[in-house]
Write a protein that holds these residues in place. Structure first.
Motif, PDB file in Angstrom:
ATOM      1  N   PHE A  17       0.829  -1.217   0.000  1.00 33.67           N
ATOM      2  CA  PHE A  17       0.000   0.000   0.000  1.00 33.67           C
ATOM      3  C   PHE A  17       0.857   1.259   0.000  1.00 33.67           C
ATOM      4  N   TRP A  18       0.813   1.971  -1.122  1.00 35.05           N
ATOM      5  CA  TRP A  18       1.470   3.274  -1.209  1.00 35.05           C
ATOM      6  C   TRP A  18       0.388   4.340  -1.199  1.00 35.05           C
ATOM      7  N   LEU A  19       0.725   5.471  -0.619  1.00 32.56           N
ATOM      8  CA  LEU A  19      -0.188   6.607  -0.763  1.00 32.56           C
ATOM      9  C   LEU A  19       0.033   7.196  -2.149  1.00 32.56           C
ATOM     10  N   ASP A  26       1.623  15.894   0.236  1.00 28.48           N
ATOM     11  CA  ASP A  26       2.153  17.196  -0.193  1.00 28.48           C
ATOM     12  C   ASP A  26       3.292  17.685   0.693  1.00 28.48           C
ATOM     13  N   LYS A  27       3.385  17.161   1.919  1.00 29.86           N
ATOM     14  CA  LYS A  27       4.371  17.695   2.858  1.00 29.86           C
ATOM     15  C   LYS A  27       4.969  16.562   3.679  1.00 29.86           C
ATOM     16  N   ALA A  28       6.165  16.792   4.202  1.00 29.19           N
ATOM     17  CA  ALA A  28       6.816  15.792   5.046  1.00 29.19           C
ATOM     18  C   ALA A  28       5.953  15.474   6.254  1.00 29.19           C
ATOM     19  N   LEU A  29       5.309  16.495   6.797  1.00 31.23           N
ATOM     20  CA  LEU A  29       4.514  16.274   7.996  1.00 31.23           C
ATOM     21  C   LEU A  29       3.465  15.186   7.758  1.00 31.23           C
ATOM     22  N   ASN A  30       2.746  15.292   6.617  1.00 32.11           N
ATOM     23  CA  ASN A  30       1.724  14.290   6.308  1.00 32.11           C
ATOM     24  C   ASN A  30       2.356  12.923   6.071  1.00 32.11           C
ATOM     25  N   VAL A  31       3.442  12.926   5.283  1.00 30.73           N
ATOM     26  CA  VAL A  31       4.048  11.644   4.917  1.00 30.73           C
ATOM     27  C   VAL A  31       4.621  10.940   6.157  1.00 30.73           C
ATOM     28  N   TYR A  32       5.203  11.706   7.072  1.00 36.47           N
ATOM     29  CA  TYR A  32       5.703  11.103   8.314  1.00 36.47           C
ATOM     30  C   TYR A  32       4.560  10.458   9.090  1.00 36.47           C
ATOM     31  N   ARG A  33       3.446  11.177   9.169  1.00 36.28           N
ATOM     32  CA  ARG A  33       2.278  10.615   9.880  1.00 36.28           C
ATOM     33  C   ARG A  33       1.821   9.311   9.218  1.00 36.28           C
ATOM     34  N   ALA A  34       1.874   9.307   7.898  1.00 37.70           N
ATOM     35  CA  ALA A  34       1.441   8.108   7.165  1.00 37.70           C
ATOM     36  C   ALA A  34       2.391   6.943   7.449  1.00 37.70           C
ATOM     37  N   PHE A  35       3.680   7.227   7.410  1.00 37.29           N
ATOM     38  CA  PHE A  35       4.658   6.159   7.646  1.00 37.29           C
ATOM     39  C   PHE A  35       4.580   5.652   9.085  1.00 37.29           C
ATOM     40  N   GLU A  36       4.326   6.584  10.014  1.00 43.08           N
ATOM     41  CA  GLU A  36       4.149   6.161  11.408  1.00 43.08           C
ATOM     42  C   GLU A  36       2.945   5.229  11.528  1.00 43.08           C
ATOM     43  N   ALA A  37       1.916   5.515  10.737  1.00 46.52           N
ATOM     44  CA  ALA A  37       0.703   4.677  10.788  1.00 46.52           C
ATOM     45  C   ALA A  37       0.930   3.329  10.134  1.00 46.52           C
ATOM     46  N   GLY A  38       1.964   3.226   9.273  1.00 40.75           N
ATOM     47  CA  GLY A  38       2.275   1.925   8.693  1.00 40.75           C
ATOM     48  C   GLY A  38       2.176   1.826   7.182  1.00 40.75           C
ATOM     49  N   TRP A  39       2.019   2.936   6.482  1.00 37.96           N
ATOM     50  CA  TRP A  39       1.926   2.857   5.019  1.00 37.96           C
ATOM     51  C   TRP A  39       3.249   2.364   4.435  1.00 37.96           C
ATOM     52  N   GLY A  41       4.509   2.926   1.446  1.00 40.58           N
ATOM     53  CA  GLY A  41       5.237   3.879   0.630  1.00 40.58           C
ATOM     54  C   GLY A  41       4.377   5.078   0.322  1.00 40.58           C
ATOM     55  N   ALA A  42       4.972   6.045  -0.365  1.00 41.84           N
ATOM     56  CA  ALA A  42       4.205   7.224  -0.747  1.00 41.84           C
ATOM     57  C   ALA A  42       4.755   7.761  -2.053  1.00 41.84           C
ATOM     58  N   VAL A  43       3.840   8.245  -2.875  1.00 35.02           N
ATOM     59  CA  VAL A  43       4.253   8.965  -4.082  1.00 35.02           C
ATOM     60  C   VAL A  43       4.018  10.450  -3.768  1.00 35.02           C
ATOM     61  N   TRP A  44       5.142  11.168  -3.692  1.00 33.24           N
ATOM     62  CA  TRP A  44       5.066  12.591  -3.280  1.00 33.24           C
ATOM     63  C   TRP A  44       4.204  13.371  -4.267  1.00 33.24           C
ATOM     64  N   LYS A  45       3.424  14.277  -3.730  1.00 36.05           N
ATOM     65  CA  LYS A  45       2.538  15.068  -4.591  1.00 36.05           C
ATOM     66  C   LYS A  45       3.356  15.757  -5.693  1.00 36.05           C
ATOM     67  N   THR A  46       2.776  15.778  -6.884  1.00 37.85           N
ATOM     68  CA  THR A  46       3.495  16.166  -8.098  1.00 37.85           C
ATOM     69  C   THR A  46       4.268  17.483  -7.969  1.00 37.85           C
ATOM     70  N   TRP A  98      13.163   7.412   6.765  1.00 34.30           N
ATOM     71  CA  TRP A  98      12.311   6.232   6.544  1.00 34.30           C
ATOM     72  C   TRP A  98      12.893   5.382   5.413  1.00 34.30           C
ATOM     73  N   PRO A  99      14.061   4.839   5.637  1.00 36.40           N
ATOM     74  CA  PRO A  99      14.733   4.123   4.540  1.00 36.40           C
ATOM     75  C   PRO A  99      13.992   2.861   4.083  1.00 36.40           C
ATOM     76  N   ASP A 100      13.154   2.293   4.961  1.00 39.58           N
ATOM     77  CA  ASP A 100      12.497   1.030   4.569  1.00 39.58           C
ATOM     78  C   ASP A 100      11.195   1.270   3.795  1.00 39.58           C
ATOM     79  N   ARG A 101      10.808   2.537   3.619  1.00 39.92           N
ATOM     80  CA  ARG A 101       9.562   2.789   2.898  1.00 39.92           C
ATOM     81  C   ARG A 101       9.859   3.259   1.474  1.00 39.92           C
ATOM     82  N   ALA A 102       8.941   2.907   0.580  1.00 41.30           N
ATOM     83  CA  ALA A 102       9.101   3.353  -0.801  1.00 41.30           C
ATOM     84  C   ALA A 102       8.766   4.839  -0.883  1.00 41.30           C
ATOM     85  N   LEU A 103       9.643   5.595  -1.535  1.00 40.19           N
ATOM     86  CA  LEU A 103       9.345   7.015  -1.708  1.00 40.19           C
ATOM     87  C   LEU A 103       9.559   7.375  -3.171  1.00 40.19           C
ATOM     88  N   ILE A 104       8.473   7.675  -3.836  1.00 43.69           N
ATOM     89  CA  ILE A 104       8.483   7.965  -5.264  1.00 43.69           C
ATOM     90  C   ILE A 104       8.128   9.437  -5.419  1.00 43.69           C
TER      91      ILE A 104
END
Lengths: 426, 457
Positions: A17-19, A26-39, A41-46, A98-104
């Motif tokens: 499951f990637w966001l 859109d921001k590190a703050l959101n992505v950190y919260r997502a990774f803390e919750a267990g996502w 990976g995330a595809v950073w907003k364009t 967050w080296p273990d999470r996918a970041l696109i």
């Protein structure tokens, strides 16, 4: 417990499951919260070129059921409206933390080779795992020659993808727009250009509703509104079809697919993977429920895999593709007949209304003697064409089942059917 | 007021009845007598209406005595067409607003709802949705217009739901109507016979105003049939007569001691509770016994308990299955702290110095023939054992409609045995004596009277 870990284009993530690239990333703050919750990976907003675009107010509107449940959401938000440098430095720090999470990183710049080369260079420097080319955004950006304006022309997809492949060693994912007539043309173009994967679907052009007092649309900006991008559970069937068609088309079969579109729960995710998706991307479910929903997505998927004996995602990936075919290969001898379980029937008569008024008059109704208002609905097997409508209208789970009528009949598709003038006569 | 009729209040002696007003703190009265089933808000109405399955030939429609098209009005609520929903209801039942509040839906539409079956086991709350539609009807007036005046005049005797329903139907069809009633206010049992917390904020009067706004309806209140005016006279002066005179005689027990002070009729105090401006001024016994097993018994028992009585015991002579109070009403009574004792046959009323002190009963257990004699202390005993029709209304008339077993005989069109005279409501009904049934009688009679006036036969 089933192993949910996922390797997509060699990009590892603890779960599939990637966001998706969207406001939640859109921001590190959101992505950190997502990774803390267990996502996973995330595809950073364009990201685009500076100066960043300016957004309007308001941005979303919803299509809801009468009881208030959100069926789909429309949005007119553009790509990130923060300076490129801010995003790049946050991406760099996020990957480090967050080296273990996918970041696109999702990208969209004007259709000029240099623009793409420049931004790719800067993005590579962040240490991210890959890029996703946003050829799908259907609102605002196409008016500037970007987003869906590229995705709707296979030649442009091919050209820009080629530029990117030439300019970076990062895995390149091409995000496709569903606002086209044949998704395999766009997917083939990406494949021809060497794309490592396609991701789909982006949002669908939509207007969620008209406010009949103001005579503007829901989510209007003052007295004006524009076509936005539709997402949420309503678009899942459209997305599944497109993923499936890419999976079975000779020119596109085999290209890795990141499945996107209305994934609201683990079941939806499993369906995309069963149609061949390497992983899935989610946005609306997080927007409606918060990032905590990830624990239910992963848990549900894992429980189901355990119950089926699947140890890893690859054990069922693509399993549903085999049966996807053209209409002409469907078996015309295959028969089912509706069966009403009288023990479960609550006598609402919805099946009767549907069949009597709009189908084949295959359900009868008889009052039950001496039982007040009670009545009995029965299927007239000779009339039933096995259309499933009664089962669809029935409010009780498992009350109406479609029973195989002619077990063991010979396979007879249209291509061999005697009524087909093109059938070769023996 | 009856409160002052008895000159005694809480006294010191052991056997002295303890009857007084202001048993509660002033703020409690409003709380205990506010709407027991509050209105739905929009969100609740949308969620609940979305549960409706829009059944084919829906059982709820058949179960409603006025045959309101329930699935259609619920569907209209769900699609935010509230006025359309209200019209659907009012066209079938002009008392849709009060029926939504007072109907025992658990034995009518909601009993028939297919959602009672598994897996939901929970009917749609049709009554509350109906109230939502009527309460939120946006137009000033109910959506009916009078037909061209016919020049015919009809007398309706009784301003309860049956009479007003008939009058409204006739007024719509262009006839002029005079409604004659013995009371000072119209409404009948809707005004005087319903527990106060079921119909709050003077709703019965508000609704009658809405219904009669159509015009062509004249009132003649404080007028007793048989005393101030005779049926014979009405038949001479009007083209047709509709009798909706209800059941005004209260049954008694014929027990020794029944004449003692403190032995009352439930309907009198139910009416007083509706009439009073100040609930704290109603005097209430400390220990109260209610005799009867119907909804009237429940209404008085619960209201008196809410007014601060310490114990309220309902006694019923047969088993719980035989009680005419619905299961929901019984449950409500238990929740209010009313004790229900069944298989208790009253034997005598105990009294001292002319004042009631208790009730003597024979209690049987199961099917056993042997009874145990018990007594329950009481300051007040209510009789809630039903009413009968007062035959004196018609005693002086030359031609009297046939009366059988205390009810006026009518055919399916609500015609009596006397030409030009129709009857409906409780005075013809051997059933549950429901508001909604009375409304239907009035509707049917109006249609029949209209045919009679137009064709002369």
């Amino acid at each position: 417990m089933a192993d949910l870990s996922c390797s997509f284009l060699g990009i590892e993530s603890p779960n599939p499951f990637w966001l998706a690239s969207a406001p939640p990333t859109d921001k590190a703050l959101n992505v950190y919260r997502a990774f803390e919750a267990g996502w996973g990976g995330a595809v950073w907003k364009t990201l685009g070129e500076d100066p960043p675009p300016v957004n309007v107010c308001s941005r979303y509107s919803a299509h809801k059921s009468s009881s208030g449940e959100v069926i789909g959401i429309n949005n007119v938000e553009l790509i990130t409206d923060r300076p490129l440098s801010v995003n790049l430095s946050e991406i760099r720090q996020t990957k480090k933390d967050w080296p273990d999470r996918a970041l696109i990183v999702s990208l969209m710049v004007p259709c000029e080779k240099k623009s793409w080369q420049d931004i790719l260079k800067q993005v590579e420097d962040t240490g991210c795992d890959g890029v996703e080319l946003n050829f799908g955004c259907p609102h605002g950006m196409p008016e500037r020659g970007m987003g869906a304006a590229v995705g709707q022309v296979p030649e442009y997809i091919e050209m820009v993808t080629q530029w990117c492949k030439e300019s970076t060693d990062l895995p390149v994912i091409v995000k496709l727009t569903p606002n086209i007539t044949n998704i395999t043309l766009s997917a083939s173009a990406a494949k021809r250009a060497g794309a490592d994967a396609v991701s789909l679907i982006n949002t669908i052009n939509s207007i969620t509703g008209i406010d009949l007092d103001s005579m503007t649309a829901l989510g209007a900006v003052g007295d004006k509104y524009t076509s936005g991008g539709y997402c949420g559970s309503a678009v899942k069937p459209i997305a599944l079809n497109m993923v499936g068609q890419i999976g079975r088309h000779p020119e596109t079969a085999g290209i890795p697919v990141s499945g996107i579109g209305g994934i609201s729960n683990w079941h939806d995710a499993a369906e995309f993977i069963a149609l061949g998706a390497g992983n899935v991307q989610v946005c609306t479910a997080a927007m409606l429920n918060g990032f905590k929903v990830i624990s239910d997505l992963t848990d549900g998927l894992s429980q189901w895999m355990d119950s089926k004996g699947y140890k890893a995602l690859n054990d069922f990936r693509g399993r549903a593709l085999a049966g996807l075919t053209d209409w002409k290969y469907l078996d015309l001898n295959y028969k089912t007949v509706a069966h009403i379980n009288q023990e479960l029937c609550i006598q609402c008569g919805r099946c009767f209304a549907a069949c009597e008024d709009t189908e084949h008059q295959a359900i009868s109704v008889k009052p039950l003697s001496g039982e007040g208002w009670e009545r009995r609905f029965e299927v007239q097997k000779e009339q039933c064409v096995g259309c499933n409508l009664c089962q669809i209208t029935c409010p009780v789970n498992n009350c109406i089942s479609m029973v195989r009528g002619n077990e063991g009949s010979e396979y007879l598709p249209w291509v061999r059917h005697p009524a087909n003038p093109l059938t070769e006569k023996p | 007021m009856w409160v002052h009729m008895f000159g005694y209040f809480s006294a010191s002696g052991m056997n002295e009845p303890d009857i007084k007003c202001e048993r509660l703190a002033p703020s409690e009265y409003q709380k205990r007598f506010s709407d027991i089933k509050p209105a739905f808000n929009q969100n609740q109405a949308l969620v609940e209406s979305s549960r409706c399955l829009y059944c084919e030939a829906a059982p709820c429609v058949q179960a409603c005595p006025t045959h309101i098209n329930v699935p259609s009005f619920i569907h209209r609520i769900n699609t935010n067409n509230i006025d359309g929903a209200a019209k659907t209801i009012l066209e079938a039942n002009i008392f849709g607003g009060s029926c939504a509040r007072v109907c025992p839906t658990e034995i009518l539409c909601e009993k028939a709802c297919v959602r009672n079956f598994e897996p939901e086991c929970q009917p749609i709350q049709i009554g509350r949705l109906q109230r939502y539609a009527i309460d939120n009807f946006s137009q000033e007036q109910y959506p009916f217009q009078r037909a061209t005046p016919s020049g015919k005049k009809v007398a309706v005797v009784g301003a309860g739901p049956a009479g007003i329903s008939c009058a409204h139907g006739l007024a719509c069809m262009g006839h002029d109507v005079i409604i004659i009633d013995a009371g000072t206010k119209p409404g009948g049992l809707n005004e005087y016979g319903i527990a106060a917390y079921k119909l709050v904020d003077d709703y019965a009067q508000e609704e009658i105003e809405k219904i009669t706004e159509i015009g062509g309806i004249e009132w003649k209140l404080n007028t007793h049939l048989g005393l101030d005016i005779q049926l014979d006279t009405l038949r001479e002066q009007y083209d047709a007569v509709f009798l909706a005179i209800g059941l005004s005689d209260k049954r008694t027990l014929s027990l020794s001691g029944e004449e003692s002070a403190g032995v009352k009729h439930a309907v009198d105090d139910i009416a007083e509770l509706r009439r009073t401006e100040n609930l704290s001024q109603i005097s209430v016994g400390k220990r109260v016994v209610v005799i009867g097993g119907g909804n009237t018994a429940i209404d008085i028992a619960c209201q008196i308990k809410r007014l601060g009585a310490e114990t309220v015991v309902m006694v019923y002579r047969r088993s719980v299955e035989c009680m005419s109070a619905t299961w929901k009403e019984q449950k409500f009574a238990l929740l209010n702290g009313v004790e229900i004792r069944t298989n208790c046959q009253p034997v005598a009323i105990q009294h001292d110095s002319g004042k009631v002190t208790g009730l003597l009963l024979d209690q049987t257990v199961g099917n056993s023939d042997s009874a145990e004699r018990i007594s329950i202390d009481a300051d007040i005993i209510y009789r809630a054992i039903g009413q009968t029709m007062c035959c004196e209304h018609l005693a002086l008339d030359k031609e009297i409609p046939e009366i059988q077993n205390g009810r006026i005989t009518v055919d399916e069109q609500r015609r009596t045995t006397v030409k030009g005279v129709w009857a409906g409501g409780d005075c013809v009904d051997f059933g549950e004596n429901l508001t909604v049934q009375a409304v239907q009688h009035g509707k049917e009679a109006a249609a029949s009277i209209d045919r009679y006036l137009k064709t002369g036969g």
